[in-house]
Motif scaffolding. Structure first.
Motif, PDB file in Angstrom:
ATOM      1  N   PHE A 233       0.843  -1.188   0.000  1.00 52.77           N
ATOM      2  CA  PHE A 233       0.000   0.000   0.000  1.00 52.77           C
ATOM      3  C   PHE A 233       0.885   1.247   0.000  1.00 52.77           C
ATOM      4  CE2 PHE A 233      -2.454   3.384   1.894  1.00 52.77           C
ATOM      5  CZ  PHE A 233      -3.713   3.234   1.337  1.00 52.77           C
ATOM      6  N   GLY A 234       1.944   1.204   0.812  1.00 50.47           N
ATOM      7  CA  GLY A 234       2.871   2.330   0.856  1.00 50.47           C
ATOM      8  C   GLY A 234       3.579   2.534  -0.474  1.00 50.47           C
ATOM      9  N   PHE A 237       1.191   3.996  -2.863  1.00 51.51           N
ATOM     10  CA  PHE A 237       0.965   5.404  -2.499  1.00 51.51           C
ATOM     11  C   PHE A 237       2.071   6.285  -3.073  1.00 51.51           C
ATOM     12  CE2 PHE A 237       1.444   9.099   0.217  1.00 51.51           C
ATOM     13  CZ  PHE A 237       0.134   9.534   0.386  1.00 51.51           C
ATOM     14  N   THR A 240       1.788   6.458  -6.862  1.00 51.81           N
ATOM     15  CA  THR A 240       0.669   7.332  -7.218  1.00 51.81           C
ATOM     16  C   THR A 240       1.048   8.797  -7.037  1.00 51.81           C
ATOM     17  OG1 THR A 240      -0.906   5.620  -6.531  1.00 51.81           O
ATOM     18  CG2 THR A 240      -1.752   7.857  -6.746  1.00 51.81           C
ATOM     19  N   ALA A 241       1.739   9.097  -5.925  1.00 52.02           N
ATOM     20  CA  ALA A 241       2.138  10.482  -5.660  1.00 52.02           C
ATOM     21  C   ALA A 241       3.089  10.998  -6.736  1.00 52.02           C
ATOM     22  CB  ALA A 241       2.789  10.580  -4.285  1.00 52.02           C
ATOM     23  N   LEU A 258      -4.432  12.976  -2.579  1.00 50.60           N
ATOM     24  CA  LEU A 258      -3.954  11.857  -1.767  1.00 50.60           C
ATOM     25  C   LEU A 258      -4.451  11.964  -0.336  1.00 50.60           C
ATOM     26  CD1 LEU A 258      -0.263  11.621  -3.049  1.00 50.60           C
ATOM     27  CD2 LEU A 258      -2.182  10.153  -3.657  1.00 50.60           C
ATOM     28  N   SER A 261      -8.112  10.981  -0.254  1.00 47.53           N
ATOM     29  CA  SER A 261      -8.305   9.544  -0.456  1.00 47.53           C
ATOM     30  C   SER A 261      -7.902   8.750   0.787  1.00 47.53           C
ATOM     31  CB  SER A 261      -7.496   9.073  -1.672  1.00 47.53           C
ATOM     32  OG  SER A 261      -7.922   9.722  -2.848  1.00 47.53           O
ATOM     33  N   VAL A 262      -6.808   9.154   1.429  1.00 48.51           N
ATOM     34  CA  VAL A 262      -6.404   8.498   2.672  1.00 48.51           C
ATOM     35  C   VAL A 262      -7.426   8.772   3.767  1.00 48.51           C
ATOM     36  CG1 VAL A 262      -4.661   8.463   4.489  1.00 48.51           C
ATOM     37  CG2 VAL A 262      -3.957   8.483   2.099  1.00 48.51           C
ATOM     38  N   PHE A 288      -7.472  -0.592  -0.128  1.00 50.57           N
ATOM     39  CA  PHE A 288      -6.719  -0.051  -1.258  1.00 50.57           C
ATOM     40  C   PHE A 288      -7.649   0.273  -2.424  1.00 50.57           C
ATOM     41  CE2 PHE A 288      -4.643  -0.477  -5.352  1.00 50.57           C
ATOM     42  CZ  PHE A 288      -3.610   0.435  -5.219  1.00 50.57           C
ATOM     43  N   PHE A 291      -9.119   3.511  -1.751  1.00 52.09           N
ATOM     44  CA  PHE A 291      -8.104   4.528  -2.050  1.00 52.09           C
ATOM     45  C   PHE A 291      -8.022   4.765  -3.559  1.00 52.09           C
ATOM     46  CE2 PHE A 291      -3.657   5.401  -3.234  1.00 52.09           C
ATOM     47  CZ  PHE A 291      -3.457   6.611  -2.579  1.00 52.09           C
ATOM     48  N   VAL A 295      -8.684   8.231  -5.532  1.00 55.67           N
ATOM     49  CA  VAL A 295      -7.711   8.874  -6.420  1.00 55.67           C
ATOM     50  C   VAL A 295      -8.337   9.152  -7.782  1.00 55.67           C
ATOM     51  CG1 VAL A 295      -5.551   8.535  -7.683  1.00 55.67           C
ATOM     52  CG2 VAL A 295      -5.672   7.961  -5.257  1.00 55.67           C
ATOM     53  N   GLY A 772       0.225   0.784  -9.643  1.00 60.54           N
ATOM     54  CA  GLY A 772       0.182   0.567  -8.190  1.00 60.54           C
ATOM     55  C   GLY A 772      -0.135  -0.870  -7.820  1.00 60.54           C
TER      56      GLY A 772
END
Length: 831
Positions: A233-234, A237, A240-241, A258, A261-262, A288, A291, A295, A772
């Motif tokens: 997931f990290g 993330f 995605t960022a 972000l 979404s979080v 996820f 999330f 996004v 992702g």
């Protein structure tokens, strides 16, 4: 902005007039949800995976206490040198038996190993029979004592069951209770798995290996692997960022989607805790997906906000084509841009998210608790996104101050005003010839996918536990136990129901059960069958000096009583009054094909083997509905009921999944169709949105068949979840395209302008999310890796369907409604 209704603008005016209050509410709410989030517990349960309404499970629940359920654990100790008859092996195995006995939740009466008193042997001697415990009470390790134990094991019939066929090891097995009798609470499967693993740690090594299988161990291993989901997931993330920053070229426009979404995920998990739910390890991927949906909508929001603030709601290319110079377009305030974006996206965003929510709620119709929990989890998450990404995000954007706004605007204009060959190619799908070819290709793909989807297995398509990697320790243990022991872990029991005392009083009943057992033993995929009549025949031969001619069922009831007098209910072969006798069918595996063959064989034999007349009058006369007219004759003196055992559970689950597969998708699509009709008020437009989703759904089924991914409890909702994300693409593209057509543009020009605004965001979102979930390929869980491939496929194909097939369908379906492509009034009427 002709499509922006008065209602949407009024809502925007009200909400943005109280921005500080809205932000305060979200801040307090997020803190509260985070507090409950940390209290969220992992909640795994065996009964949660049972389709309790299925008739198989009614039999299972009725006899679970008497004959044990499917929730078993087995712990095997194996000697690496292949010889179990050593002092150290017996010392270790006795300690392992004791450790298993005291594991919380173990039904201690069900614990069986060569060291437990319920495992006995019987042998024929000159005077008749002799017997006792397999391990004598006065056992002391010695060569002579080991030979006695070896002989006792053979005589007990446990060779291949509790002892390896080559005497290289032995196992202890036990049933688990759903409620821990010591605490009165639901059994903590992770704690059980941890205790079982500690047995491995303490006793493995120095020439010995420990192998553990069972539902509790599966839960533990999946939970351990699920912890890696947080790491992935990290990674997703961060990816995605980075991609979001490349898309927006702004830190603020990267961070805010972000954050929202979080926030949706925090609210989702916090609400689950408040409602009293836990997080099942098999549903660990749902946050996820929430999330990802967040996004997706966040990208649409910042894309729309960017266009409103910098270019008055148009694309740079559109401005150039309309003859506008950049300096002629004023830069509006962030507040006004946020209001306009909110008002423009309120309808399509809401309809997409409400469609997702209702679609997921339809999964509640499947009465399997773990699926219902997933439906609730996903529905809560998507419902929260309506507030975090359609309300909170635009309010946060209203506070954004772009640094060097003029330079940022010029850079965006220079990059965006360049004619894109890619967009021009994609826009060509609105041309009649290209559209016709695209629709024909789509129809062909649907036909091929539909045919291939028929090969998709309902249930497990591979041996072992498919949620884990093939080389996972659990699957290695399962293969070793299946290889070394004659009877594997896969069992389905058919309960032969009759009248009390029929096992000793009625030859027709016992003979029918015996014939049934023999026929089942000859079914492909059946390893061995054990039933009471089969044991009675062996004992009968024993009473006659072991002569094989006497290995038959005696017709005399007194001889039958003699044969069965020492067979206790603890063997699992009969209940207290002998009105129920399980026929234990051990299968070679639990693959879907094997289960179907066994179940079909049972159903065929039930029609062929029956008893319609008893040869005795049962005590007490009428017993339930089995006996009428004082017991003789009866309409149904014997019935074979499916099913208990882990394979019985899988058979019931597979049938429920097969029955729910099509209705579930129909409910999901029905929800989407109804809401699209309400919002857009066009049947043809709704068809343009839905038909690509249908194609992708069957392409996903075809991919599952190709990859050997079976459709089961854990994978059934994934296609629905994929549809939920895919519908977002179609709704946003159709909504923007329709608005341009209402402004007077032809379908060709409207779609080209849509691509430069909404299409760019859709393309970016699909690629970002696919990358992702693509990292899941490296997960320790095979289930997560498979879902990564499946979801990445659905993200990309839904994007392709929305960007290529949707405009092609629009051209085909709207062709006769658009007489003149460039006439504003006629185009508006067609839209």
């Amino acid at each position: 902005m002709s499509e922006v209704t008065t209602f949407s603008r009024r809502v925007a005016d009200v909400l943005f007039s109280i921005r500080p209050l809205v932000l305060l509410v979200f801040l307090i709410g997020t803190v509260v949800m985070a507090f409950f989030l940390v209290q969220l517990r992992v909640d795994a349960g065996f009964h949660k995976q049972l389709p309790l309404d299925h008739k198989f499970m009614q039999t299972f629940m009725e006899y679970e206490r008497e004959f044990g359920g499917a929730n078993r654990v087995m712990v095997a100790l194996m000697a690496e040198d292949g010889d179990m008859f050593t002092d150290e092996f017996f010392e270790r195995f006795e300690d392992i038996t004791n450790r298993v006995f005291f594991v919380p939740g173990v039904d201690r009466a069900s614990v069986r190993s060569i060291f437990t008193p319920n495992v006995r042997f019987v042998e024929i001697i000159e005077d008749g029979f002799a017997g006792g415990n397999v391990i004598p009470a006065d056992f002391a390790p010695s060569r002579q004592a080991f030979e006695i134990v070896r002989s006792n094991i053979v005589a007990s019939g446990e060779l291949g069951r509790l002892v390896a066929e080559d005497f290289s090891g032995a196992l202890v097995q036990a049933n688990l209770l759903e409620i821990d009798p010591s605490t009165g609470e639901v059994l903590d499967y992770q704690d059980v798995a941890s205790r079982l693993e500690s047995i491995r740690t303490d006793f493995e090594g120095e020439g010995y290996t420990v192998h553990i299988i069972g539902f509790a161990k599966v839960v533990g291993d999946i939970a351990d692997g699920a912890r890696g989901v947080v790491a992935y997931f990290g990674v997703a993330f961060v990816i995605t960022a980075l991609l979001l920053f490349m898309y927006s070229r702004s830190i603020s426009l990267t961070v805010l989607p972000l954050v929202c979404s979080v926030t949706a995920v925090i609210w989702q998990l916090g609400l689950l805790s408040i409602l009293g739910f836990g997080m099942d390890p098999m549903n660990i991927l749902t946050p996820f997906l929430v999330f990802a949906i967040g996004v997706s909508h966040g990208v649409q929001m910042i894309s729309g906000w960017n266009a409103e603030k910098l270019f008055a709601g148009h694309s740079p290319v559109g401005l150039a084509q309309d003859g506008h110079r950049l300096e002629d377009i004023p830069v509006i305030s962030s507040l006004e841009a946020s209001k306009r974006t909110f008002a423009r996206l309120l309808a399509p965003g809401s309809i997409a998210l409400i469609s997702d929510t209702i679609g997921f709620l339809t999964i509640l119709l499947i009465n399997i608790r773990i699926i219902q929990e997933l439906a609730i989890t996903a529905s809560i998450g998507v419902a929260v996104i309506i507030f975090t990404n359609l309300l909170l995000l635009p309010i946060l954007l209203s506070y954004v101050r772009l640094r060097n706004a003029d330079k940022f605007r010029e850079r965006q204009y220079e990059n965006g005003s360049k004619t894109s060959v890619v967009w021009n190619i994609i826009a060509s799908f609105t041309r009649p010839r290209v559209a016709t070819i695209a629709v024909l290709v789509g129809a062909t793909l649907f036909a091929l996918a539909f045919i291939k989807a028929q090969d998709m297995q309902i249930g497990d398509s591979q041996p072992g536990v498919p949620e884990l990697r093939v080389d996972a320790r659990y699957n290695q243990d399962a293969r070793l136990i299946a290889d070394r022991f004659a009877l594997g872990t896969d069992l389905i029991s058919i309960i032969a129901e009759t009248v009390p005392e029929a096992c000793t009083e009625s030859f027709p009943v016992m003979e029918a059960i015996d014939r049934f057992s023999w026929r089942m033993a000859n079914v492909e995929g059946v390893q061995q069958v054990v039933s009471l009549p089969m044991v009675a025949k062996v004992v009968n031969a024993g009473w006659n000096e072991g002569n094989l001619r006497w290995k038959v069922l005696p017709r005399n009831q007194f001889i039958m009583r003699q044969n069965l007098q020492d067979i206790e209910t603890a063997t699992g072969l009969l209940n207290e009054d002998c009105s129920a006798m399980p026929i234990m069918v051990f299968t070679t595996d639990h693959k879907a094909d094997t289960i179907i063959r066994v179940i079909n064989a049972v159903r065929d034999l039930r029609e062929e083997i029956f008893v319609d007349d008893l040869d005795f009058v049962p005590a007490g006369g009428v017993v339930e509905d089995l006996v009428t007219q004082e017991g003789v004759p009866c309409d149904e003196c014997l019935r074979f009921r499916l099913a208990t055992g882990n394979v019985g559970v899988m058979a019931a689950t597979n049938e429920v999944v097969r029955a729910a597969q099509t209705p579930m998708l129909l409910f999901v699509y029905a929800a989407i169709i109804v809401l699209c009709l309400i919002t857009f008020r066009t049947v043809l437009g709704t068809a343009c949105i839905v038909l690509p989703l249908v194609l992708v759904s069957y392409l996903a089924y075809a991919l599952m068949a190709f990859m050997g991914i079976g459709l089961k409890v854990n994978t059934l909702p994934v296609v629905a979840l994929g549809v939920g994300i895919g519908v977002d693409y179609g709704i946003y593209i159709f909504s923007r395209m329709r608005s341009f057509m209402q402004e007077g543009y032809s379908l060709d020009e409207a779609y080209l302008r849509t691509l430069r605004l909404t299409g760019r965001a859709v393309f970016f979102t699909a690629i970002t999310l696919a990358v992702g979930v693509g990292t899941w390929l490296f997960s320790a869980l095979q289930f997560q890796a498979d879902m990564g491939v499946l979801l990445a496929f659905m993200f990309i194909m839904n994007m392709v369907g929305a960007m290529l097939l949707l405009p092609a369908l629009a051209r085909m379906l709207l062709a006769w409604n658009e007489p003149t492509a460039g006439a504003p009034s006629e185009a508006k009427a067609a839209a």
